[in-house]
Design a protein around this motif. Structure first.
Motif, PDB file in Angstrom:
ATOM      1  N   GLY A 150       0.998  -1.248   0.061  1.00 51.73           N
ATOM      2  CA  GLY A 150      -0.143  -0.196  -0.119  1.00 51.73           C
ATOM      3  C   GLY A 150       0.867   1.240   0.011  1.00 51.73           C
ATOM      4  O   GLY A 150       0.516   2.379  -0.680  1.00 51.73           O
ATOM      5  N   VAL A 153       2.345   1.776  -3.599  1.00 53.39           N
ATOM      6  CA  VAL A 153       1.307   2.120  -4.552  1.00 53.39           C
ATOM      7  C   VAL A 153       1.063   3.514  -4.220  1.00 53.39           C
ATOM      8  O   VAL A 153       0.945   4.253  -5.242  1.00 53.39           O
ATOM      9  N   ASN A 165      -4.587  -0.490  -9.786  1.00 55.69           N
ATOM     10  CA  ASN A 165      -4.987  -1.914  -9.411  1.00 55.69           C
ATOM     11  C   ASN A 165      -4.048  -2.781  -9.904  1.00 55.69           C
ATOM     12  O   ASN A 165      -3.630  -3.907  -9.497  1.00 55.69           O
ATOM     13  N   THR A 168      -0.800  -2.916  -7.779  1.00 58.82           N
ATOM     14  CA  THR A 168      -1.129  -3.661  -6.669  1.00 58.82           C
ATOM     15  C   THR A 168      -0.931  -5.268  -6.997  1.00 58.82           C
ATOM     16  O   THR A 168      -0.348  -6.103  -6.280  1.00 58.82           O
ATOM     17  N   LYS A 172       1.619  -7.872  -5.284  1.00 56.77           N
ATOM     18  CA  LYS A 172       1.038  -9.056  -4.581  1.00 56.77           C
ATOM     19  C   LYS A 172       1.876 -10.265  -5.072  1.00 56.77           C
ATOM     20  O   LYS A 172       2.165 -11.230  -4.176  1.00 56.77           O
TER      21      LYS A 172
END
Length: 267
Positions: A150, A153, A165, A168, A172
């Motif tokens: 987070g 980003v 998105n 992100t 991940k």
């Protein structure tokens, strides 16, 4: 040869190099260029934006004027001079097409190398002045990958939600790989972005690229570590000299602002 003729010759050499792949040998190799790393994870999604309401209005007006000019090179040159943003996007378009960089398909083999060649091509263009280039690095340790992702980003200012998105999810996946392969660094190119701005002093172009490396250390005290690096370059479009170049460029393939935005964003 006077300065005017020298500038015209430099412009012609650059325009011709779109077919030959030439670069000026006197380009300062020590300049910090926004680059994408090679190897695994080298294909980064891309975004392009026009910054500010003034810039967006100039983009709309310039694109409308280009449509009205049709195929008349003289009229196209007049539009490029009146709306320098259309000149800037045309030069960016010529550079991108010359090296084959395709932001729409980031997974294409060799696209990272082509992005690096594209940046060099832009910085080599006599239509721009380099204002600065630098890089910033961030080193963090954490016990929570989600929190760290987070924070990373949030560093991508101006990125639309869809691309945010995508970033992100990529981070991940990288964190998952780092967890599965303890003590081995996992690296990915996260994002490359271009920003064209129009202000009272003229047109500027910012080019950014970034890379993240993650590693998880197991042991008595497990730790998660991430290194984040962003490379930046800011260039000013030479609006003072642009009128002497515009007709030369007008004879080439024109890239409107809307076409540039479409071509320079990942699908």
């Amino acid at each position: 040869m006077n300065a005017h003729a020298t500038r015209l010759e430099a412009a012609q050499i650059w325009l011709d190099s779109n077919e030959t792949g030439l670069v000026r040998p006197w380009l300062n190799a020590s300049v910090l260029l926004p680059q994408l790393a090679n190897g695994d994870g080298a294909n980064a999604p891309a975004a392009a934006v026009v910054s500010g309401s003034f810039g967006r209005q100039a983009a709309r007006d310039g694109d409308d004027a280009l449509k009205g000019a049709g195929s008349d090179v003289g009229k196209i040159a007049e539009v490029l001079v009146r709306y320098p943003i259309t000149g800037a996007t045309t030069v960016l378009g010529l550079a991108r097409k010359a090296v084959g960089y395709n932001p729409q398909l980031p997974a294409t083999d060799g696209n990272a190398d082509k992005f690096n060649a594209y940046v060099r091509k832009v910085m080599d263009a006599p239509f721009f002045h380099l204002d600065y280039s630098d890089n910033k690095a961030l080193h963090q340790k954490t016990d929570n990958w989600d929190k760290l992702i987070g924070e990373i980003v949030e560093l991508f200012e101006g990125v639309i939600d869809e691309n945010r998105n995508r970033v992100t999810q990529g981070l991940k996946n990288l964190a998952h790989s780092a967890t599965a392969t303890s003590d081995k660094h996992q690296t990915m190119n996260v994002f490359c972005q271009q920003v064209v701005s129009v202000g009272a002093t003229g047109v500027s172009v910012g080019i950014y690229s970034s890379e993240v490396s993650m590693v998880e250390h197991d042991g008595k005290h497990s730790s998660r570590q991430a290194d984040y690096k962003v490379n930046r370059a800011l260039l000013s479009f030479d609006t003072n000299s642009w009128p002497i170049f515009a007709r030369m460029v007008a004879a080439k393939q024109i890239t409107s602002v809307m076409e540039w935005l479409t071509d320079a964003n990942t699908l």
